[in-house]
Design an enzyme around this catalytic site. Structure first.
Site, PDB file in Angstrom:
ATOM      1  N   ASP A   1      -9.585  -7.149   2.788  1.00 11.19           N
ATOM      2  CA  ASP A   1     -10.443  -7.943   1.919  1.00 11.19           C
ATOM      3  C   ASP A   1     -10.623  -9.334   2.525  1.00 11.19           C
ATOM      4  OD1 ASP A   1     -10.686  -5.922   0.032  1.00 11.19           O
ATOM      5  OD2 ASP A   1      -9.052  -6.677  -1.228  1.00 11.19           O
TER       6      ASP A   1
ATOM      7  N   TYR B   1      22.303  -0.090  -7.499  1.00  8.04           N
ATOM      8  CA  TYR B   1      22.966   0.611  -8.595  1.00  8.04           C
ATOM      9  C   TYR B   1      24.340   1.135  -8.194  1.00  8.04           C
ATOM     10  CZ  TYR B   1      18.770   0.443 -11.486  1.00  8.04           C
ATOM     11  OH  TYR B   1      17.716   0.011 -12.254  1.00  8.04           O
TER      12      TYR B   1
ATOM     13  N   GLU C   1      -6.670  -2.077   4.592  1.00 11.92           N
ATOM     14  CA  GLU C   1      -5.852  -2.583   3.490  1.00 11.92           C
ATOM     15  C   GLU C   1      -5.858  -1.669   2.271  1.00 11.92           C
ATOM     16  OE1 GLU C   1      -5.581  -6.333   0.345  1.00 11.92           O
ATOM     17  OE2 GLU C   1      -6.960  -6.473   2.048  1.00 11.92           O
TER      18      GLU C   1
END
Length: 364
Positions: free
Chosen positions: A249, A99, A197
Site C-alpha cells: 500500500d 503458558y 503486502e
C-alpha cells in the site's frame, strides 16, 4: 539447510550460557548477561552486508537487584526447557512457552506476560548467536504463501516430498514453513520475486495469471512479514540469483514493511544478515502513483504524518528517492491502498501498472 548440526550447536551454546552463570557464582561474581541495546539509536549500517545491525551500545542483565535476579532466573529456566526440548526432538510455540512457565516449580521464574517471554527468547538468540528456529521455537502460524514456477523439496516428520509451487498446490499456494532452511530449491523458472503486502492483491494477481505471464514467484507477505517469510525471500534472491521487488500500500506503515524486507527491523537487527535482502526494491504504491493515476485516496491521519516525518530521519529511508516520495506525500496529504488501482479496471494492475513499473526498473 538446517541440519542436526545446527540443533546440536544451539544446544551446546545454551548449555554454555548456563555454565557461564554457574562459573560466575563459583568465582564469587554477581551473575550477568550482556546484550545489545535494542533501540533505533543503536542501529548502524554495516557496509559489508548492507543491512542495519545493532551497534556497540549494550545493556546488562545483572543479579545485583531483585528485578535483575528474576530476569536471570527466568533465563536459566528457559535455557533448561529449550535444552530438554532439543534433546527430545520436540518443538513449541512462543505462546506455549509463556503458558508452560506456569508449571515451573519456582513462581519467580514464571512470566508475567507473553511479551516478556518473547523478549527473553530474543535475548537468548542474540547472546548465543543461534536462531530461535534452531531452538525449535515457532511463532503462531503466519499463513504466508508462495505461488509460482518453483519446485522445492521439503523435510517433514513423514520424510521428504517434492512440491511444485504452481502445479502441486491450489489457489492458496504453498505455505511457507516456520523454518525455511529445511527446504531445498530443486528447479525453477523464476525471472523475479514479487512480495505482495495484502491478501486481496495477491489473489488478484493469481486470478489474472500474473505468475504465469511473467514467470514470477508471488510471495504473500501477509502484512508485516514474519521471519520465515523474510528468510525464504532472502534465500530465493541469494541462491537463485533473481531480483526481488516489494509491492505494498502507499502509506508510511507499508513503507516500513518494505524496509523490514530490505534492511531489517530494530526488533530483529541481530538477524539482519540472515533475514534481510538489501537488494530488494520498492515497486509501489508510490505517492507519485497517487498523483499520476489519480487514485482513490484517504486523508493522512496525524499518526501517518508523524510516521512519515519519522521516516525522513529513519536510516532505512535515507535516499533521494525516499526523500522525494515522502515529501510529496506530506504535501498532498493522501494515502492509497493497492486495491485502489482497481478504479482503472480489474486488469489494470497486471496489464499496465506492474509491467510498466517493472520495465522502468529494468526487471522485465
Amino acid at each position: 539447510m538446517s541440519t542436526k548440526q545446527d540443533e546440536e550447536l544451539a544446544q551446546e551454546r545454551l548449555i554454555d550460557l548456563a555454565a557461564e552463570f554457574y562459573d560466575q557464582f563459583e568465582s564469587g561474581d554477581i551473575p550477568t548477561m550482556e546484550i545489545p541495546t535494542r533501540t533505533k539509536t543503536n542501529i548502524v549500517f554495516d557496509e559489508d552486508s548492507e543491512v542495519w545491525v545493532y551497534g556497540d551500545r549494550t545493556s546488562t542483565r545483572s543479579a545485583n537487584s531483585v528485578r535483575g535476579a528474576r530476569k536471570l532466573l527466568k533465563a536459566a529456566y528457559t535455557i533448561e526447557f529449550l535444552v530438554d526440548q532439543l534433546e527430545e526432538d520436540r518443538s513449541s510455540t512462543l505462546r506455549e512457552l509463556y503458558y508452560l512457565s506456569e508449571s515451573w516449580d519456582n513462581e519467580e521464574a514464571q512470566f508475567s506476560g507473553q511479551d516478556e517471554s518473547n523478549q527473553l527468547v530474543e535475548d537468548l538468540e542474540i547472546v548465543s548467536q543461534v536462531t530461535r528456529e534452531d531452538f525449535h521455537m515457532r511463532p503462531e502460524e503466519s499463513g504466508a504463501t508462495l505461488m509460482g514456477p518453483l519446485e522445492l523439496r521439503e523435510q517433514t516428520r513423514r520424510g521428504e516430498r517434492a512440491i511444485h509451487c504452481q502445479m502441486d498446490v491450489g489457489e492458496g499456494g504453498y505455505q511457507i514453513p516456520n523454518n525455511p532452511d529445511t527446504i531445498d530449491f530443486l528447479d525453477h523458472e523464476i525471472d523475479f520475486v514479487l512480495c505482495v503486502e495484502t491478501g486481496g492483491m495477491r489473489d488478484r494477481l493469481i486470478e489474472n495469471g500474473f505468475d504465469d505471464m511473467y514467470d514470477c514467484l508471488i510471495v504473500h507477505l501477509k502484512g508485516q512479514p514474519a521471519r520465515a517469510t523474510r528468510r525464504i525471500t532472502k534465500r530465493l534472491h541469494d541462491e537463485l540469483t533473481v531480483p526481488v521487488v516489494v509491492f505494498t500500500d502507499g502509506d508510511p506503515w507499508s513503507y516500513r514493511i518494505y524496509g523490514s524486507v530490505a534492511y531489517g527491523s530494530i526488533k530483529s537487527a541481530h538477524l539482519s544478515e540472515y533475514l534481510a535482502t538489501p537488494e530488494a526494491r520498492f515497486i509501489g504504491i508510490q505517492p507519485t502513483d497517487i498523483v499520476e493515476y489519480e487514485l482513490p485516496t484517504d486523508p493522512l491521519a496525524d499518526s501517518d504524518i508523524n510516521a512519515l516525518e519519522s521516516e525522513l530521519e529513519d536510516p532505512r529511508f535515507q535516499s533521494d528517492y525516499w526523500t522525494e516520495q515522502i515529501e510529496l506525500q506530506l504535501d498532498i496529504e493522501k494515502k492509497a491502498e493497492q486495491q485502489s488501482l482497481a478504479s482503472r479496471g480489474l486488469d489494470f494492475v497486471t496489464e499496465t501498472y506492474l509491467p510498466e513499473r517493472l520495465d522502468d526498473m529494468g526487471v522485465l
